[in-house]
Design a protein around this motif. Structure first.
Motif, mmCIF file in Angstrom:
data_model
loop_
_atom_site.group_PDB
_atom_site.id
_atom_site.type_symbol
_atom_site.label_atom_id
_atom_site.label_comp_id
_atom_site.label_asym_id
_atom_site.label_seq_id
_atom_site.Cartn_x
_atom_site.Cartn_y
_atom_site.Cartn_z
ATOM 1 N N GLY A 94 0.789 -1.226 0.000
ATOM 2 C CA GLY A 94 0.000 0.000 0.000
ATOM 3 C C GLY A 94 0.819 1.273 0.000
ATOM 4 N N MET A 95 2.020 1.207 -0.556
ATOM 5 C CA MET A 95 2.893 2.385 -0.571
ATOM 6 C C MET A 95 2.767 3.115 -1.901
ATOM 7 N N THR A 96 2.619 4.407 -1.834
ATOM 8 C CA THR A 96 2.684 5.205 -3.047
ATOM 9 C C THR A 96 4.140 5.242 -3.511
ATOM 10 N N ARG A 97 4.359 5.614 -4.748
ATOM 11 C CA ARG A 97 5.741 5.748 -5.241
ATOM 12 C C ARG A 97 6.490 6.812 -4.448
ATOM 13 N N GLU A 98 5.773 7.860 -4.073
ATOM 14 C CA GLU A 98 6.380 8.940 -3.302
ATOM 15 C C GLU A 98 6.826 8.455 -1.920
ATOM 16 N N LYS A 99 5.962 7.706 -1.254
ATOM 17 C CA LYS A 99 6.302 7.186 0.070
ATOM 18 C C LYS A 99 7.445 6.168 -0.020
ATOM 19 N N PHE A 100 7.416 5.339 -1.046
ATOM 20 C CA PHE A 100 8.467 4.343 -1.251
ATOM 21 C C PHE A 100 9.804 5.038 -1.475
ATOM 22 N N ALA A 101 9.807 6.038 -2.347
ATOM 23 C CA ALA A 101 11.046 6.778 -2.616
ATOM 24 C C ALA A 101 11.567 7.433 -1.344
ATOM 25 N N THR A 102 10.679 8.037 -0.582
ATOM 26 C CA THR A 102 11.081 8.681 0.670
ATOM 27 C C THR A 102 11.673 7.672 1.640
ATOM 28 N N SER A 103 11.054 6.499 1.738
ATOM 29 C CA SER A 103 11.552 5.480 2.668
ATOM 30 C C SER A 103 12.924 4.963 2.259
ATOM 31 N N LEU A 104 13.256 5.105 0.970
ATOM 32 C CA LEU A 104 14.576 4.689 0.483
ATOM 33 C C LEU A 104 15.578 5.836 0.502
ATOM 34 N N GLY A 105 15.095 7.044 0.762
ATOM 35 C CA GLY A 105 15.974 8.208 0.780
ATOM 36 C C GLY A 105 16.395 8.671 -0.599
ATOM 37 N N VAL A 106 15.503 8.472 -1.581
ATOM 38 C CA VAL A 106 15.788 8.897 -2.954
ATOM 39 C C VAL A 106 14.604 9.679 -3.507
ATOM 40 N N SER A 107 14.800 10.287 -4.645
ATOM 41 C CA SER A 107 13.712 11.017 -5.297
ATOM 42 C C SER A 107 12.845 10.050 -6.106
ATOM 43 N N VAL A 108 11.646 10.486 -6.422
ATOM 44 C CA VAL A 108 10.764 9.692 -7.271
ATOM 45 C C VAL A 108 11.411 9.514 -8.642
ATOM 46 N N SER A 109 12.108 10.517 -9.111
ATOM 47 C CA SER A 109 12.806 10.433 -10.393
ATOM 48 C C SER A 109 13.852 9.314 -10.387
ATOM 49 N N THR A 110 14.594 9.207 -9.296
ATOM 50 C CA THR A 110 15.587 8.138 -9.175
ATOM 51 C C THR A 110 14.900 6.782 -9.174
ATOM 52 N N LEU A 111 13.804 6.673 -8.443
ATOM 53 C CA LEU A 111 13.041 5.435 -8.395
ATOM 54 C C LEU A 111 12.570 5.035 -9.798
ATOM 55 N N LYS A 112 12.060 5.988 -10.551
ATOM 56 C CA LYS A 112 11.608 5.719 -11.924
ATOM 57 C C LYS A 112 12.762 5.271 -12.810
ATOM 58 N N ASN A 113 13.912 5.886 -12.640
ATOM 59 C CA ASN A 113 15.078 5.477 -13.425
ATOM 60 C C ASN A 113 15.477 4.036 -13.118
ATOM 61 N N TRP A 114 15.382 3.635 -11.860
ATOM 62 C CA TRP A 114 15.662 2.246 -11.495
ATOM 63 C C TRP A 114 14.645 1.324 -12.139
ATOM 64 N N GLN A 115 13.379 1.682 -12.043
ATOM 65 C CA GLN A 115 12.312 0.830 -12.555
ATOM 66 C C GLN A 115 12.376 0.687 -14.071
ATOM 67 N N ASN A 116 12.824 1.714 -14.741
ATOM 68 C CA ASN A 116 12.915 1.680 -16.204
ATOM 69 C C ASN A 116 14.244 1.144 -16.706
ATOM 70 N N GLY A 117 15.140 0.800 -15.789
ATOM 71 C CA GLY A 117 16.428 0.253 -16.177
ATOM 72 C C GLY A 117 17.417 1.279 -16.695
ATOM 73 N N LYS A 118 17.139 2.550 -16.462
ATOM 74 C CA LYS A 118 18.060 3.599 -16.915
ATOM 75 C C LYS A 118 19.299 3.663 -16.048
ATOM 76 N N THR A 119 19.134 3.366 -14.765
ATOM 77 C CA THR A 119 20.261 3.302 -13.841
ATOM 78 C C THR A 119 20.108 2.053 -12.983
#
Length: 67
Positions: A14-39
């Motif tokens: 039940g975590m939003t992408r924003e909450k997930f990113a915050t819990s990891l200490g990263v930005s939503v943009s960084t999270l998206k880059n991971w998910q898309n395989g860019k980084t």
């Protein structure tokens, strides 16, 4: 999406992408880059995710079907 189990666990918990990113200490943009395989996801963050969701790192990376 490269790591389907990571996204599945985020949604299952039940975590939003924003909450997930915050819990990891990263930005939503960084999270998206991971998910898309860019980084690549740093190993330290994969460990944090595994602890957060109480699953194995192998499961998150799709190496095993069991969590």
């Amino acid at each position: 999406m490269r790591y389907k189990n990571i996204e599945a666990e985020r949604a299952r918990n039940g975590m939003t992408r924003e909450k997930f990113a915050t819990s990891l200490g990263v930005s939503v943009s960084t999270l998206k880059n991971w998910q898309n395989g860019k980084t690549e996801i740093p190993a330290s963050k994969i460990i944090v995710m595994a602890n957060l969701f109480n699953v194995s790192t192998d499961y998150l990376l799709g190496r095993t079907a069991n969590n």
